[in-house]
Each structure stands twice: as structure tokens, then as C-alpha cells.
Design a protein around this motif. Structure first.
Motif, PDB file in Angstrom:
ATOM      1  N   THR A  39      37.918 -53.761  17.604  1.00 25.92           N
ATOM      2  CA  THR A  39      38.054 -54.799  16.573  1.00 25.92           C
ATOM      3  C   THR A  39      36.789 -54.850  15.714  1.00 25.92           C
ATOM      4  N   ARG A  44      34.563 -54.108  10.462  1.00 24.85           N
ATOM      5  CA  ARG A  44      33.585 -53.469   9.560  1.00 24.85           C
ATOM      6  C   ARG A  44      34.307 -52.755   8.413  1.00 24.85           C
ATOM      7  N   GLY A  65      27.769 -64.116  15.485  1.00 26.37           N
ATOM      8  CA  GLY A  65      28.795 -65.002  16.058  1.00 26.37           C
ATOM      9  C   GLY A  65      30.135 -64.298  16.150  1.00 26.37           C
ATOM     10  N   GLN A 100      42.266 -65.111  22.519  1.00 29.92           N
ATOM     11  CA  GLN A 100      42.649 -63.714  22.244  1.00 29.92           C
ATOM     12  C   GLN A 100      43.303 -63.079  23.471  1.00 29.92           C
ATOM     13  N   ARG A 169      23.978 -50.056  12.219  1.00 32.26           N
ATOM     14  CA  ARG A 169      24.764 -51.254  11.907  1.00 32.26           C
ATOM     15  C   ARG A 169      23.839 -52.380  11.465  1.00 32.26           C
TER      16      ARG A 169
HETATM   17  P1  AMP Z   1      31.332 -54.975  17.995  1.00 31.24           P
HETATM   18  O1  AMP Z   1      31.431 -53.772  17.115  1.00 31.24           O
HETATM   19  O2  AMP Z   1      32.398 -55.026  19.028  1.00 31.24           O
HETATM   20  O3  AMP Z   1      29.946 -55.139  18.575  1.00 31.24           O
HETATM   21  O4  AMP Z   1      31.557 -56.238  17.056  1.00 31.24           O
HETATM   22  C1  AMP Z   1      30.687 -56.532  15.980  1.00 31.24           C
HETATM   23  C2  AMP Z   1      30.936 -57.968  15.498  1.00 31.24           C
HETATM   24  O5  AMP Z   1      32.278 -58.082  15.019  1.00 31.24           O
HETATM   25  C3  AMP Z   1      30.805 -59.024  16.582  1.00 31.24           C
HETATM   26  O6  AMP Z   1      29.456 -59.449  16.768  1.00 31.24           O
HETATM   27  C4  AMP Z   1      31.701 -60.132  16.018  1.00 31.24           C
HETATM   28  O7  AMP Z   1      31.056 -60.818  14.969  1.00 31.24           O
HETATM   29  C5  AMP Z   1      32.839 -59.333  15.407  1.00 31.24           C
HETATM   30  N1  AMP Z   1      33.939 -59.082  16.377  1.00 31.24           N
HETATM   31  C6  AMP Z   1      34.347 -57.877  16.853  1.00 31.24           C
HETATM   32  N2  AMP Z   1      35.388 -58.009  17.685  1.00 31.24           N
HETATM   33  C7  AMP Z   1      35.641 -59.333  17.749  1.00 31.24           C
HETATM   34  C8  AMP Z   1      36.586 -60.122  18.457  1.00 31.24           C
HETATM   35  N3  AMP Z   1      37.494 -59.559  19.293  1.00 31.24           N
HETATM   36  N4  AMP Z   1      36.558 -61.470  18.268  1.00 31.24           N
HETATM   37  C9  AMP Z   1      35.669 -62.053  17.444  1.00 31.24           C
HETATM   38  N5  AMP Z   1      34.736 -61.379  16.763  1.00 31.24           N
HETATM   39  C10 AMP Z   1      34.724 -60.022  16.893  1.00 31.24           C
END
Ligand code: AMP
Length: 226
Positions: A39, A44, A65, A100, A169
Motif C-alpha cells: 500500500t 507513493r 502518520g 483495515q 524515499r
Molecule cells: P510503507 O511504504 O509501507 O513504509 O508506507 C509509507 C507510508 O505510507 C506510511 O508511513 C503511511 O503514511 C502510508 N501507508 C502505507 N500503507 C498504509 C496503510 N495500510 N494504512 C495507512 N497508511 C499507510
């Protein structure tokens, strides 16, 4: 050669930022022909495209967040409806909240499917800040590197594809990583108990080598889906 799965797998990788979810998901994808569904990557992409969901998610992601369940679920459902996920999926970074997880249970239930395994990658918090703050990837093939722990063999050249462009990132800095870690403990870690109750929880010590962790995950996937 990939292992053969006898049923479509739904695997969940749980763990704080830096635990290795993305790296391990990519390895499982290659090995088992599953689709990695991150996700974070989907969000992104939405931010880069400037979609309404991306615009709403951008500042939340920059702060470390969690994006609202509504936005994340809409993006996830669209992706899950694509035909390539039929062989099975590795959910990387989803679910992250109780809401979720409940929505996923419902979605799978409606499709006559179940979570095959929810794998919790167990790591040391402080080491995660260091891992996240130093990491970067090849812009061409996505291979992951780290400023001190895993540099390229030849400076400025990707070991895997020979590419010369790398990216970091925007949220991979120590301050945001701390907030992401806090969000993980507050909202996501409680899901470990949820999957334990469903009888699908597996835990893996994820402080070891990438290959040792990958091997533990292969064993779990073969057992959960064989
Ligand atoms: P990640 O790539 O999984 O580290 O996600 C990067 C950012 O995207 C997180 O810090 C959140 O802000 C957002 N994000 C990714 N997946 C989720 C999710 N399942 N629920 C809420 N926010 C998400």
C-alpha cells in the motif's frame, strides 16, 4: 526455479518500518510467483500522479502518520480487483489498523478466501531507525542498499542491473522513522493478536541475514499453502 503453490495464497507481512517487509516480499514474489502488494508503493504512485487520493495522502505520509482507512482501502480494493493477483498476494504494509484488518477479512470472506499466514517480522526498534535513515534503492531495478550496511560494490553502480541512478524515499529520515515506528506500535502491532486468534500467526526473528530470514519465510509459505 520457483516453488509450486497448490492454492492461491494470501500472505501478510507485519513489522515496523525497516524490518525488511519489502525486501522479503520481493524475494517471495520471485520464488512463488505471487504478487507483492504494497500500500506504501500504491500510495507513493498516487502521490506522484497527483490523484485526489494522492493529494490527500501526501502530507500524512511526509509526517510519518497513517493515511485514512478510507483512502487505503479504496486503493487496495482497486488493486485486488486486477486479474494478476489471482495466483496469490503478499500484502506488504497492509493491514495497518484494526479497521483495515476487518475490511480485509470481509473482502476475503466474500471471495471464499482466507489469510494463509500473517508473518510478524520481529526486530529491535533502535536498529530500525538506523536501517531506515540510511537506505536507498536503485531507480531502475529497485534493488535495496544502505549507506553503511550494504553499499554498492562499485560506487554509484547498481550491483544487480548496472544502473547509475538511485533514489531515497522522502520519509526515510530519522525523525519521520520515529513517528512511523510509533504509529506501528500504536495501531499495527495489536493486529498480531488478531491473527493469532485466527490461528494464522507466524513470527520470525528478523534481525538475522536477509537469506536466513528468506529461508524461514519460504518454509512458512510452503507449509501454509502446500
Ligand atoms: P510503507 O511504504 O509501507 O513504509 O508506507 C509509507 C507510508 O505510507 C506510511 O508511513 C503511511 O503514511 C502510508 N501507508 C502505507 N500503507 C498504509 C496503510 N495500510 N494504512 C495507512 N497508511 C499507510
Amino acid at each position: 526455479m520457483g516453488d509450486v503453490l497448490t492454492s492461491p495464497a494470501v500472505l501478510i507481512l507485519l513489522g515496523p518500518p525497516g524490518a525488511g517487509k519489502g525486501t522479503q516480499a520481493r524475494m517471495l514474489e520471485e520464488r512463488f510467483g505471487l504478487v507483492q502488494l504494497s500500500t506504501g508503493d500504491l500510495l507513493r504512485a498516487a502521490v506522484a500522479e497527483g490523484t485526489p487520493a494522492g493529494l490527500a495522502a501526501k502530507s500524512v505520509m511526509e509526517s510519518g502518520g497513517l493515511v485514512s482507512d478510507e483512502i487505503v482501502l479504496a486503493i487496495l480494493k482497486d488493486r485486488m480487483a486486477m486479474p494478476d493477483v489471482k495466483a496469490g498476494v503478499i500484502l506488504d504494509g497492509f493491514p495497518r489498523t484494526a479497521g483495515q484488518a476487518a475490511a480485509l477479512d470481509q473482502l476475503l470472506d466474500a471471495a471464499g478466501q482466507k489469510v494463509s499466514a500473517a508473518i510478524s517480522l520481529e526486530v529491535d526498534d533502535e536498529a530500525m531507525i538506523d536501517r531506515v535513515a540510511g537506505r536507498f534503492t536503485c531507480a531502475n531495478c529497485g534493488e535495496g542498499y544502505h549507506d553503511t550496511h550494504k553499499t554498492t560494490a562499485k560506487a554509484g553502480t547498481c550491483d544487480k542491473c548496472g544502473g547509475s541512478e538511485f533514489k531515497r524515499r522522502a520519509d526515510d529520515n530519522a525523525e519521520t522513522a520515529r513517528e512511523r515506528l510509533r504509529a506501528y506500535h500504536a495501531d499495527t502491532a495489536p493486529l498480531i493478536a488478531h491473527y493469532d486468534k485466527l490461528g494464522v500467526l507466524q513470527t520470525v526473528d528478523a534481525m538475522g541475514s536477509i537469506e536466513a530470514i528468506a529461508s524461514a519465510l519460504r518454509t512458512i509459505v510452503n507449509r501454509a499453502t502446500g
